[in-house]
Design a protein around this motif. Sequence first.
Motif, PDB file in Angstrom:
ATOM      1  N   ALA A 104       0.842  -1.203   0.000  1.00 34.68           N
ATOM      2  CA  ALA A 104       0.000   0.000   0.000  1.00 34.68           C
ATOM      3  C   ALA A 104       0.874   1.249   0.000  1.00 34.68           C
ATOM      4  O   ALA A 104       0.621   2.201  -0.754  1.00 34.68           O
ATOM      5  CB  ALA A 104      -0.922  -0.011   1.208  1.00 34.68           C
ATOM      6  N   GLY A 105       1.901   1.257   0.828  1.00 35.70           N
ATOM      7  CA  GLY A 105       2.821   2.391   0.860  1.00 35.70           C
ATOM      8  C   GLY A 105       3.560   2.567  -0.448  1.00 35.70           C
ATOM      9  O   GLY A 105       3.760   3.697  -0.926  1.00 35.70           O
ATOM     10  N   ALA A 106       3.966   1.455  -1.052  1.00 33.57           N
ATOM     11  CA  ALA A 106       4.708   1.524  -2.308  1.00 33.57           C
ATOM     12  C   ALA A 106       3.849   2.091  -3.434  1.00 33.57           C
ATOM     13  O   ALA A 106       4.308   2.923  -4.226  1.00 33.57           O
ATOM     14  CB  ALA A 106       5.216   0.134  -2.687  1.00 33.57           C
ATOM     15  N   ILE A 107       2.595   1.668  -3.502  1.00 32.27           N
ATOM     16  CA  ILE A 107       1.712   2.119  -4.586  1.00 32.27           C
ATOM     17  C   ILE A 107       1.479   3.626  -4.511  1.00 32.27           C
ATOM     18  O   ILE A 107       1.599   4.337  -5.514  1.00 32.27           O
ATOM     19  CB  ILE A 107       0.381   1.358  -4.546  1.00 32.27           C
ATOM     20  N   VAL A 108       1.147   4.122  -3.335  1.00 32.44           N
ATOM     21  CA  VAL A 108       0.803   5.544  -3.236  1.00 32.44           C
ATOM     22  C   VAL A 108       2.027   6.446  -3.399  1.00 32.44           C
ATOM     23  O   VAL A 108       1.937   7.514  -4.018  1.00 32.44           O
ATOM     24  CB  VAL A 108       0.056   5.859  -1.920  1.00 32.44           C
ATOM     25  N   THR A 109       3.180   6.038  -2.873  1.00 36.71           N
ATOM     26  CA  THR A 109       4.353   6.902  -3.005  1.00 36.71           C
ATOM     27  C   THR A 109       4.942   6.846  -4.414  1.00 36.71           C
ATOM     28  O   THR A 109       5.419   7.858  -4.930  1.00 36.71           O
ATOM     29  CB  THR A 109       5.434   6.539  -1.972  1.00 36.71           C
ATOM     30  N   TYR A 110       4.896   5.687  -5.067  1.00 32.11           N
ATOM     31  CA  TYR A 110       5.346   5.627  -6.455  1.00 32.11           C
ATOM     32  C   TYR A 110       4.415   6.433  -7.355  1.00 32.11           C
ATOM     33  O   TYR A 110       4.816   6.926  -8.408  1.00 32.11           O
ATOM     34  CB  TYR A 110       5.417   4.176  -6.939  1.00 32.11           C
ATOM     35  N   GLY A 111       3.193   6.592  -6.923  1.00 31.99           N
ATOM     36  CA  GLY A 111       2.246   7.409  -7.671  1.00 31.99           C
ATOM     37  C   GLY A 111       2.305   8.880  -7.342  1.00 31.99           C
ATOM     38  O   GLY A 111       1.482   9.657  -7.833  1.00 31.99           O
ATOM     39  N   GLY A 112       3.259   9.311  -6.509  1.00 31.94           N
ATOM     40  CA  GLY A 112       3.461  10.732  -6.276  1.00 31.94           C
ATOM     41  C   GLY A 112       2.911  11.284  -4.983  1.00 31.94           C
ATOM     42  O   GLY A 112       3.023  12.493  -4.727  1.00 31.94           O
ATOM     43  N   GLY A 147       7.971   0.254   2.398  1.00 36.58           N
ATOM     44  CA  GLY A 147       7.096   0.537   1.273  1.00 36.58           C
ATOM     45  C   GLY A 147       7.169   1.958   0.759  1.00 36.58           C
ATOM     46  O   GLY A 147       6.957   2.207  -0.428  1.00 36.58           O
ATOM     47  N   THR A 148       7.511   2.912   1.636  1.00 41.06           N
ATOM     48  CA  THR A 148       7.428   4.324   1.246  1.00 41.06           C
ATOM     49  C   THR A 148       8.774   5.008   1.068  1.00 41.06           C
ATOM     50  O   THR A 148       8.859   6.019   0.363  1.00 41.06           O
ATOM     51  CB  THR A 148       6.645   5.119   2.311  1.00 41.06           C
ATOM     52  N   ALA A 155      14.880   4.077  -6.378  1.00 38.09           N
ATOM     53  CA  ALA A 155      15.283   3.068  -7.356  1.00 38.09           C
ATOM     54  C   ALA A 155      14.305   2.858  -8.505  1.00 38.09           C
ATOM     55  O   ALA A 155      14.727   2.681  -9.654  1.00 38.09           O
ATOM     56  CB  ALA A 155      15.517   1.721  -6.647  1.00 38.09           C
ATOM     57  N   MET A 156      13.009   2.853  -8.244  1.00 35.40           N
ATOM     58  CA  MET A 156      12.039   2.539  -9.295  1.00 35.40           C
ATOM     59  C   MET A 156      12.120   3.553 -10.431  1.00 35.40           C
ATOM     60  O   MET A 156      12.082   4.761 -10.199  1.00 35.40           O
ATOM     61  CB  MET A 156      10.627   2.531  -8.717  1.00 35.40           C
ATOM     62  N   PRO A 157      12.244   3.094 -11.679  1.00 35.04           N
ATOM     63  CA  PRO A 157      12.297   4.019 -12.812  1.00 35.04           C
ATOM     64  C   PRO A 157      11.047   4.885 -12.876  1.00 35.04           C
ATOM     65  O   PRO A 157       9.938   4.399 -12.742  1.00 35.04           O
ATOM     66  CB  PRO A 157      12.369   3.080 -14.024  1.00 35.04           C
ATOM     67  N   GLY A 158      11.257   6.192 -13.045  1.00 32.75           N
ATOM     68  CA  GLY A 158      10.141   7.112 -13.193  1.00 32.75           C
ATOM     69  C   GLY A 158       9.544   7.621 -11.905  1.00 32.75           C
ATOM     70  O   GLY A 158       8.593   8.399 -11.943  1.00 32.75           O
ATOM     71  N   THR A 159      10.062   7.222 -10.757  1.00 27.73           N
ATOM     72  CA  THR A 159       9.476   7.696  -9.507  1.00 27.73           C
ATOM     73  C   THR A 159       9.515   9.225  -9.452  1.00 27.73           C
ATOM     74  O   THR A 159      10.541   9.843  -9.767  1.00 27.73           O
ATOM     75  CB  THR A 159      10.201   7.102  -8.285  1.00 27.73           C
ATOM     76  N   PRO A 160       8.402   9.875  -9.082  1.00 30.44           N
ATOM     77  CA  PRO A 160       8.360  11.333  -9.054  1.00 30.44           C
ATOM     78  C   PRO A 160       8.909  11.940  -7.763  1.00 30.44           C
ATOM     79  O   PRO A 160       8.673  13.119  -7.492  1.00 30.44           O
ATOM     80  CB  PRO A 160       6.863  11.631  -9.191  1.00 30.44           C
ATOM     81  N   SER A 161       9.640  11.172  -6.971  1.00 32.54           N
ATOM     82  CA  SER A 161      10.200  11.697  -5.725  1.00 32.54           C
ATOM     83  C   SER A 161      11.174  12.827  -6.014  1.00 32.54           C
ATOM     84  O   SER A 161      11.832  12.858  -7.061  1.00 32.54           O
ATOM     85  CB  SER A 161      10.923  10.587  -4.953  1.00 32.54           C
ATOM     86  N   ILE A 258     -11.981   1.900  -5.779  1.00 34.55           N
ATOM     87  CA  ILE A 258     -10.553   1.678  -5.960  1.00 34.55           C
ATOM     88  C   ILE A 258     -10.078   2.094  -7.355  1.00 34.55           C
ATOM     89  O   ILE A 258      -8.975   2.659  -7.492  1.00 34.55           O
ATOM     90  CB  ILE A 258     -10.195   0.194  -5.682  1.00 34.55           C
ATOM     91  N   VAL A 259     -10.878   1.863  -8.381  1.00 34.75           N
ATOM     92  CA  VAL A 259     -10.458   2.225  -9.745  1.00 34.75           C
ATOM     93  C   VAL A 259     -10.254   3.728  -9.858  1.00 34.75           C
ATOM     94  O   VAL A 259      -9.256   4.205 -10.415  1.00 34.75           O
ATOM     95  CB  VAL A 259     -11.490   1.734 -10.780  1.00 34.75           C
ATOM     96  N   LEU A 260     -11.200   4.508  -9.318  1.00 30.32           N
ATOM     97  CA  LEU A 260     -11.081   5.967  -9.369  1.00 30.32           C
ATOM     98  C   LEU A 260     -10.004   6.465  -8.412  1.00 30.32           C
ATOM     99  O   LEU A 260      -9.333   7.460  -8.699  1.00 30.32           O
ATOM    100  CB  LEU A 260     -12.425   6.609  -9.031  1.00 30.32           C
ATOM    101  N   ALA A 261      -9.836   5.796  -7.279  1.00 31.75           N
ATOM    102  CA  ALA A 261      -8.803   6.195  -6.327  1.00 31.75           C
ATOM    103  C   ALA A 261      -7.414   6.023  -6.923  1.00 31.75           C
ATOM    104  O   ALA A 261      -6.514   6.847  -6.704  1.00 31.75           O
ATOM    105  CB  ALA A 261      -8.933   5.381  -5.044  1.00 31.75           C
ATOM    106  N   ALA A 262      -7.233   4.947  -7.684  1.00 30.28           N
ATOM    107  CA  ALA A 262      -5.921   4.654  -8.259  1.00 30.28           C
ATOM    108  C   ALA A 262      -5.650   5.405  -9.548  1.00 30.28           C
ATOM    109  O   ALA A 262      -4.494   5.506  -9.971  1.00 30.28           O
ATOM    110  CB  ALA A 262      -5.790   3.145  -8.508  1.00 30.28           C
ATOM    111  N   LEU A 263      -6.691   5.961 -10.178  1.00 30.57           N
ATOM    112  CA  LEU A 263      -6.516   6.614 -11.471  1.00 30.57           C
ATOM    113  C   LEU A 263      -5.501   7.762 -11.433  1.00 30.57           C
ATOM    114  O   LEU A 263      -4.641   7.848 -12.336  1.00 30.57           O
ATOM    115  CB  LEU A 263      -7.864   7.102 -11.990  1.00 30.57           C
ATOM    116  N   PRO A 264      -5.539   8.674 -10.452  1.00 31.42           N
ATOM    117  CA  PRO A 264      -4.527   9.742 -10.431  1.00 31.42           C
ATOM    118  C   PRO A 264      -3.100   9.204 -10.313  1.00 31.42           C
ATOM    119  O   PRO A 264      -2.169   9.780 -10.892  1.00 31.42           O
ATOM    120  CB  PRO A 264      -4.908  10.565  -9.192  1.00 31.42           C
ATOM    121  N   VAL A 265      -2.921   8.118  -9.566  1.00 34.04           N
ATOM    122  CA  VAL A 265      -1.602   7.500  -9.446  1.00 34.04           C
ATOM    123  C   VAL A 265      -1.136   6.983 -10.803  1.00 34.04           C
ATOM    124  O   VAL A 265       0.024   7.169 -11.205  1.00 34.04           O
ATOM    125  CB  VAL A 265      -1.652   6.346  -8.419  1.00 34.04           C
TER     126      VAL A 265
END
Length: 487
Positions: A104-112, A147-148, A155-161, A258-265
């Motif tokens: 859960a932490g990985a998904i939201v932080t990789y999504g910005g 996760g965060t 490390a993950m390619p494209g991470t917006p950190s 969940i589909v709409l919650a994940a869409l911005p990510v």
Amino acid sequence: MGLLGILVGLAVLIFFAFRGASILILAPLAGLIAAAFSGEPLLASWTQTFMRNAADFIAQFFPLFLLGALFGKLMEDSGSVSSIANFMTQKLGAERAILAVVLAGAIVTYGGVSLFVAFFVLAPMGIALFAEAGVPRRLMPAAIALGTSTFTMSAMPGTPSIQNAIPMPFFGTTPFAAPGLGVIASVIMLGFGMWWLKRREVLARANGEGFGPSVALATESAEAAADDPIVRERATTAREFDPVEVHHSQEAAKGPPIVLAALPVIVVIIINLLMSFIVLPRIDTSFLALPQWGETSVSAVGGVWSVIVALLAAIITVIAINFRSIPALRATMTAGANASVLPILSVASLVGFGAVIAALPVFADVRAWVLSIGGGPLVSLAVATNILAALTGSASGGLTIALDALGPTYMKIAATIGMDPALMHRVAVIGSGTLDSLPHNGAVVTLLSVCGVTHREGYLDIVMAAVVGALLALVVVIVLGSLFGNF
């Protein structure tokens, strides 16, 4: 005397920052102490060196701090982060409590989503999940950190950190620098961290150890941490979100599906990719060479532009989806914007301190020592970013200081030996995200406070999950990069 001045300045910075003093005061003070030992003009060191470099950092990266904090706040108040976390916990269940929190932490932080937003949303959910599963609460900070604050940050390619963005102007790279090596590093960090945490869970169950104190008391700790002034001062040098703004708006009673919650990510990831490899390469940006646009090039600004557009698109998406459900959109937007101000000023102050140190005559000896470290330029670059991130307690601050002082030198070395700057980008970012997680790091202090866990109870597991795993990944990336180059 000059070297002694640097050490005294660093000692003052670390000692008082750990006790919650404002970095806005400490950074120029520490820089002036170092300048005084070297006999440099103090006022000129402050106004011409410290302030100019701090201002340059703000000018370059404030859009990322602003948009990152704003996006994180919108995702929190819309309930999107909660929806994503709830979905992961429901799918994986209490029997996989640690994995659910990590993913859960990985998904939201990789999504910005900003790190501290993730902390304050994930901690209460993690507490309930860990209590149901009978997993010791002391393992929760390490699970959230894994996760965060590890592979999705560095490390993950494209991470917006912000850490992944900082090397781009120095090396002319994109957020997707060294993608193959980044994926390998991510697998190592995640695999090692999960192995350690699962091992600790099994051992705790064998010893009859349960969750610990009551869930109610544990949940209250997350609320108290946001209002702790010492936590705030330490936190704002570590990440791009001011924790005090967590309570300055209201979260939706119910999050989107969940589909709409994940869409911005998903929008962040896709737009970042399109901007980096399709849109910007096809645009005529020759105008950037003109004096009115800073006499620069798209290779110097394109990476930052990609992340800016990705975050803007995601912000528009989350507002469009949740316009009617966010209780007070104006308050949310204001809190998000305000949450970016103190962090960027704090990190910029650390950058100004580093600029003063780099301008001292004695720093030539420090630079020569760094470059003389055996193992080649990748090893010396990793050592430099590790040390500076550890001393400042800030991955972004330490990374910027290192690249301000040594970036041009490493670019010359890369040109001489034919090394791809993208490889140096990935090594520098991973290096900044290892020893920054020392006990005085603001993110560590905040995370432990949010989870209601002391350093004595939870810090060893943070070290293993967030530091040792990252160091192992760094070593592998350096070895593979030295043998096979960038991929």
